[in-house]
Design a protein around this motif. Structure first.
Motif, PDB file in Angstrom:
ATOM      1  N   ALA A  18       0.969  -1.075  -0.009  1.00  0.00           N
ATOM      2  CA  ALA A  18      -0.030   0.047   0.069  1.00  0.00           C
ATOM      3  C   ALA A  18       0.820   1.302   0.136  1.00  0.00           C
ATOM      4  N   VAL A  19       1.906   1.183   0.866  1.00  0.00           N
ATOM      5  CA  VAL A  19       2.947   2.435   0.808  1.00  0.00           C
ATOM      6  C   VAL A  19       3.438   2.604  -0.547  1.00  0.00           C
ATOM      7  N   ALA A  20       3.866   1.566  -1.231  1.00  0.00           N
ATOM      8  CA  ALA A  20       4.421   1.753  -2.693  1.00  0.00           C
ATOM      9  C   ALA A  20       3.398   2.129  -3.726  1.00  0.00           C
ATOM     10  N   SER A  21       2.104   1.816  -3.420  1.00  0.00           N
ATOM     11  CA  SER A  21       1.168   2.307  -4.351  1.00  0.00           C
ATOM     12  C   SER A  21       0.690   3.724  -4.122  1.00  0.00           C
ATOM     13  N   VAL A  22       0.780   4.075  -2.834  1.00  0.00           N
ATOM     14  CA  VAL A  22       0.607   5.470  -2.534  1.00  0.00           C
ATOM     15  C   VAL A  22       1.590   6.315  -3.077  1.00  0.00           C
ATOM     16  N   MET A  23       2.915   5.998  -3.392  1.00  0.00           N
ATOM     17  CA  MET A  23       3.866   6.675  -3.971  1.00  0.00           C
ATOM     18  C   MET A  23       3.852   6.369  -5.442  1.00  0.00           C
TER      19      MET A  23
END
Length: 411
Positions: A172-177
């Protein structure tokens, strides 16, 4: 008692209606005593309701303890597992309840950016959330929050990749970025290094929706909503061979029998109850001997099972457990990101064997091969996908082995 699904609070994007129904009271209390937020969440016994059941206050305290500005809160609404549909209800029908809980969390940990991270296939939820955010941006409470945090607070709606793995917190963190949602090894956890390298709190939609209500009613009130010592309420996504499938908010600790036969209306077509995929298809099966099991984290763990997301997929006599297991493992195989060869290759191998057995072309060594894979695969991936596939495989083999053996004899 209904808390999250109370019709008075299901007002869509209408912030004025939300405030008139008692919305904002939890946030006001949080603003009055920010230092008391995390102790209140701890006293209430709130745990992560996206599957893991990790004590919520531990996550919040970890992010709060990190120094410096620039922290993030990510409200995880990626929800994509078969049988789970609670988060899409909250995001589309009562978005302000979710946003208020996320803002309480932001105040507690000192985060100036709140991301509402949503599965792009939930178009209604995305549309409602964007409208709801615009209304919050014009509300004086947001300016007061900015002053309390010491930074200008931002509310963002971010759509993910639409992939199942995008729900794992590091993905999720990677996707938000803006990246591909590849899960990463932990540590570091997002609380240490998350979005843009900053401390990041990642919580499920349902978890955050409870936060404002806890601050509003108090920890003792919240604990009293549950049964048998289990605190609060839980959203159960009930589906399968029941007369009344749907979303049911019930006291945490409600017996499985009550969920299926009282709230679910009993079995479809008068079938006998056979089993339930508990907490979604990545957990163990419960059978008729478990109908009196309380549906809470600790009670199910004591039975070797897990509450998971609260999805309950009911199976009646006449429905093949082998067929259902093959379908779910095929879902996991199709959704493996390919980073970890044991996961990508292992889930596809399990899926191929299950399809072969179910199709009547099973081989003498197939059951032993499945047992070996169920033992070898857990822990071999960076996220829980391969563990989920192995868990449902092992549980179905253990509990309904006769179905596998019967399919092999027919072949």
């Amino acid at each position: 008692m209904k808390v999250l699904t109370d019709e008075r609070r299901c007002v869509g994007a209408d912030l004025a209606a939300w405030m008139a129904a008692g919305g904002g009271e939890g946030l006001e209390r949080a603003l009055a005593e920010p230092a008391g937020i995390i102790p209140a969440i701890e006293a209430a016994g709130l745990r992560g309701l996206g599957g893991a059941g990790f004590p919520t206050h531990h996550k919040w305290a970890a992010v709060a303890a990190r120094p410096g500005p620039g922290k993030w809160v990510v409200c995880n609404g990626n929800e994509d597992e078969p049988g789970t549909f609670k988060d899409r209800f909250l995001l589309s029908r009562t978005p302000h309840q979710v946003i208020e809980g996320a803002l309480v969390a932001a105040l507690a940990v000192g985060a100036a950016t709140v991301v509402l991270y949503v599965n792009p296939r939930e178009e209604a939820a995305v549309r409602v959330l964007r409208e709801a955010v615009m209304q919050w941006e014009a509300h004086p409470l947001l300016a007061r929050l900015s002053a309390a945090i010491g930074e200008s607070l931002r509310l963002l709606v971010v759509t993910g990749s639409g992939l199942y793995i995008g729900g794992e917190e590091t993905a999720a963190v990677a996707s938000v970025m803006g990246g591909f949602p590849f899960p990463t090894l932990k540590p570091p956890f997002p609380a240490e290094r998350g979005v843009e390298g900053a401390p990041t709190l990642v919580n499920n939609v349902e978890t955050l929706a409870h936060a404002g209500q806890i601050l509003r009613g108090g920890p003792e009130w919240y604990r009293g909503l549950g049964l048998g010592g289990a605190p609060g309420t839980k959203l159960f996504s009930l589906s399968g061979d029941v007369l009344r499938p749907g979303l049911h908010e019930l006291p945490m600790g409600t017996p499985l029998r009550s969920l299926v036969f009282e709230h679910g209306g009993g079995m479809l077509g008068g079938k006998a109850f056979k089993a339930v995929f508990t907490g979604g298809p990545s957990n163990t099966l419960l059978t008729a001997g478990d109908l009196d099991a309380p549906l809470d984290f600790d009670s199910l763990r004591a039975r070797g099972s897990r509450l998971g997301t609260g999805a309950m997929i009911v199976v009646g006599e006449g429905t093949s457990i082998l067929r259902k297991t093959a379908e779910y493992v095929a879902f996991f195989a199709a959704n493996s990101c390919g980073q970890c060869p044991p996961c990508k290759i292992g889930t596809h191998q399990v899926s191929r064997i299950l399809e072969r057995i179910e199709g009547g072309a099973g081989r003498p060594g197939d059951l032993q091969a499945l047992e070996n894979l169920a033992e070898l695969l857990p822990g071999s991936g960076r996220c829980g996908l391969v563990d989920g596939a192995a868990t449902v495989l092992a549980s179905s083999l253990r509990t309904f082995r006769a179905e596998y053996e019967g399919a092999l004899r027919r072949g």
